[in-house]
Scaffold this active site. Structure first.
Site, PDB file in Angstrom:
ATOM      1  CB  SER A 108      -0.937  -0.050   1.211  1.00 11.89           C
ATOM      2  OG  SER A 108      -1.937   0.900   1.117  1.00 11.89           O
TER       3      SER A 108
ATOM      4  NE  ARG B 263      -8.281   1.576  11.505  1.00 10.08           N
ATOM      5  CZ  ARG B 263      -7.193   1.134  10.891  1.00 10.08           C
ATOM      6  NH1 ARG B 263      -6.653   1.830   9.915  1.00 10.08           N
ATOM      7  NH2 ARG B 263      -6.637  -0.003  11.238  1.00 10.08           N
TER       8      ARG B 263
ATOM      9  CG  ASP C  45      -6.538  -3.739  -3.220  1.00  8.93           C
ATOM     10  OD1 ASP C  45      -7.344  -2.833  -2.935  1.00  8.93           O
ATOM     11  OD2 ASP C  45      -5.311  -3.667  -2.998  1.00  8.93           O
TER      12      ASP C  45
ATOM     13  CG  HIS D  84      -5.816  -2.199   0.394  1.00  6.98           C
ATOM     14  ND1 HIS D  84      -4.936  -2.157  -0.658  1.00  6.98           N
ATOM     15  CD2 HIS D  84      -5.277  -1.418   1.362  1.00  6.98           C
ATOM     16  CE1 HIS D  84      -3.909  -1.385  -0.336  1.00  6.98           C
ATOM     17  NE2 HIS D  84      -4.088  -0.924   0.886  1.00  6.98           N
ATOM     18  CG  ASP D  85      -7.334  -5.343   5.518  1.00  6.78           C
ATOM     19  OD1 ASP D  85      -6.490  -4.424   5.463  1.00  6.78           O
ATOM     20  OD2 ASP D  85      -8.252  -5.390   6.359  1.00  6.78           O
TER      21      ASP D  85
END
Lengths: 365, 200
Positions: free
Chosen positions: A140, A210, A305, A338-339
């Site tokens: 990232s 968040r 992602d 994405h994680d």
């Protein structure tokens, strides 16, 4: 580690003195050619692998990939992981005391760019006696630092590992960042960034930022699988309490984040992301930016992602192939969004391990 | 070093030293690894299968994991001297479009494919009335990647239609030996074809 040499920043300001928090794993060999720099993403820090104490609930943020026998094998490599400047986990940042005022920097801390981080990281390398990294590695925003290293200081690394990253943010990426920033800035407890003096934190704003971030880290499929439409209770309550599991998950993630992350740092990190565009200095051509560098690349992306979709990684690959640079690219089938770059998915681990395994060590002068 | 298939050995002879090569459907990267060592070429393999991608990485071959069928958008125009599709043309969704892409990103294309017009195939279909199963087409019709089988004539017809000039052709048997009947009546006696071509 304390630095007293002035660091000139892209914004035109300077940091006259600063601290950099870092951790190392493994041993630097006699040839000093087995060092690997780990660059963290938006909310990461220097604690990338292992446990600090037996009471730790979780290991470092990239423990899946760093350790003995893992892709970044600490039996072979000397791994350096730091907290970037502007962070809030030990390196100088908005929560640090400004030597000029004697108070926390807060919003007066200069905005950092990826290039500034690379410069500060190169000073850390100098101090650690590392002339050239075997590899600079990151996912990232961390991958952006690896790419910037290769462009800015190509003689100081042999390999760049860029995972789940992008050559620059899209309008949609910036839009999400802007909503995150506005949620923090508009929190009445933000006090234009001077909330430390008021002994408050912009809890709601940081929590919202968040929560929004988390949505972009997961894929639609991952959320469906993890939460579906599961409810906390059997009956609808017809109010705004957290009824769906996904709501309570996001609230929990938001709330726990507020306790250990600084709002000014969050703002700064999102701006560093927005500003990142290494091709800009090269007339917008990333291929030109990389055309003369002697750095080999490993680029990886994950099919689900959508924050930094495979297409964005392919842009990096396209520039590298156009410039006839060494690059291998894997597009990992994964539904975690994405994680996924933090998750030990077998095909990803195998390819990553194989690539790192080809990096020769113990041969430098 | 990994060993080459006979068709790959013929391909090697068509590749100039120090050239830039793209190997589409590069498998475990044998051809590229060989070319890198013997002819100092630079280049990339394209491969979709994760196990093959892993083998390429282990072999130190630059591999790009993308689907050829989705096009070569990852490469700029004219990036390569040679673009190779060996034993994969017949397995592509649109071989005609892939030929266009090959000659967009490269100066020259090289393809190899099994000849559906080989006399044994004709015999099985024409007399036996069944889809051929042979040394070069080992799988039954219901379980094969070969969805666009063609004959040499078919391929050359497509090239003509597209304004593609054939630079050279090699017609061989499954062990990649050539013989007089193959040279006289390639479409009947050739089992495997290798073509080198460019834009007219």
């Amino acid at each position: 580690m304390q630095f007293d040499e002035e660091l000139a920043l892209e914004c035109g300001r300077t940091l006259s003195t600063y601290q950099v928090a870092y951790e190392t794993y493994g041993e630097l060999n006699a040839q000093r050619d087995n060092a690997i720099l780990i660059c963290h993403a938006l909310s990461g820090d220097h604690h990338a692998a292992g446990y600090h104490s037996e009471g730790d609930k979780k290991p470092g943020w990239w423990d899946s990939c760093i350790g003995p026998g893992k892709p970044i094998d600490t039996d072979r490599f000397f791994v350096v992981s730091l907290n970037n400047l502007g962070g809030c986990k030990g390196s100088t940042g908005p929560t640090s005391l400004n030597p000029e005022s004697g108070k926390e920097y807060g919003p007066d801390f200069p905005l950092m760019t990826v290039k500034d981080w690379v410069n500060s990281q190169s000073r850390l390398a100098d101090r650690l006696g590392i002339k050239q990294w075997a590899a600079v590695v990151g996912g990232s925003l961390g991958g952006m630092q690896a790419l910037q290293w290769a462009i800015s200081l190509p003689d100081r690394l042999r390999y760049a590992v860029v995972i789940a990253s992008a050559p620059k943010l899209s309008a949609q990426n910036i839009a999400f960042n802007e909503v995150a920033r506005q949620s923090i800035i508009s929190d009445p407890d933000f006090h234009e960034g001077h909330f430390y003096e008021q002994k408050v934190i912009p809890k709601r704003g940081l929590m919202l930022a968040r929560m929004l971030g988390h949505i972009t880290y997961l894929s639609d499929d991952a959320m469906r699988e993890k939460f579906g439409r599961m409810m906390k209770q059997d009956k609808l309550s017809y109010d705004f309490a957290a009824e769906f599991e996904v709501e309570s998950y996001l609230r929990y993630q938001g709330e726990s984040f507020v306790g250990h992350f600084d709002a000014n740092t969050y703002l700064l990190m999102t701006k560093a992301l927005d500003y990142f565009d290494p091709a800009r200095e090269f007339g917008g051509s990333l291929a030109r930016a990389v055309e003369k560098i002697d750095v080999s690349f490993f680029v990886a992306s994950f099919t689900s992602d959508w924050r930094f979709a495979p297409e964005r990684s392919r842009e990096i690959v396209r520039a590298l192939t156009d410039a006839d640079r060494n690059v291998s690219y894997v597009e990992v089938e994964a539904d975690q969004g994405h994680d996924a770059f933090l998750i030990p998915i077998p095909t990803y681990m195998k390819a990553f391990s194989a690539y790192m395994g080809n990096i020769q060590t113990g041969v430098g002068s | 070093m990994m060993s080459l298939r006979p068709d790959q050995e013929i391909i090697c002879e068509w590749i100039a030293r120090d050239s830039r090569v793209l190997d589409m459907g590069c498998g475990k990267g044998e051809l590229l690894a060989h070319l890198k060592e013997s002819r100092a070429v630079s280049g990339y393999g394209i491969e979709l299968n994760p196990d093959n991608v892993l083998s390429c990485i282990q072999a130190g071959v630059n591999v790009i994991q993308v689907d050829i069928n989705a096009g070569l958008s990852v490469f700029e125009d004219g990036s390569f001297d040679h673009v190779i599709v060996s034993q994969a043309l017949q397995a592509l969704r649109r071989p005609d479009l892939v030929l266009d892409e090959m000659l967009r990103v490269g100066k020259q294309g090289i393809v190899t494919f099994p000849n559906f017009g080989f006399w044994k195939n004709r015999l099985q279909l024409g007399v036996g009335g069944i889809m051929p199963v042979s040394r070069t087409l080992p799988n039954p019709w219901y379980d094969t990647h070969n969805i666009h089988l063609c004959t040499f004539k078919d391929f050359e017809g497509l090239c003509k239609e597209k304004g593609i000039r054939i630079i050279s052709r090699a017609v061989v048997d499954y062990q990649h030996r050539s013989s007089l009947p193959m040279r006289l009546l390639p479409n009947l006696f050739g089992e495997v074809a290798l073509y080198q071509f460019e834009r007219e």
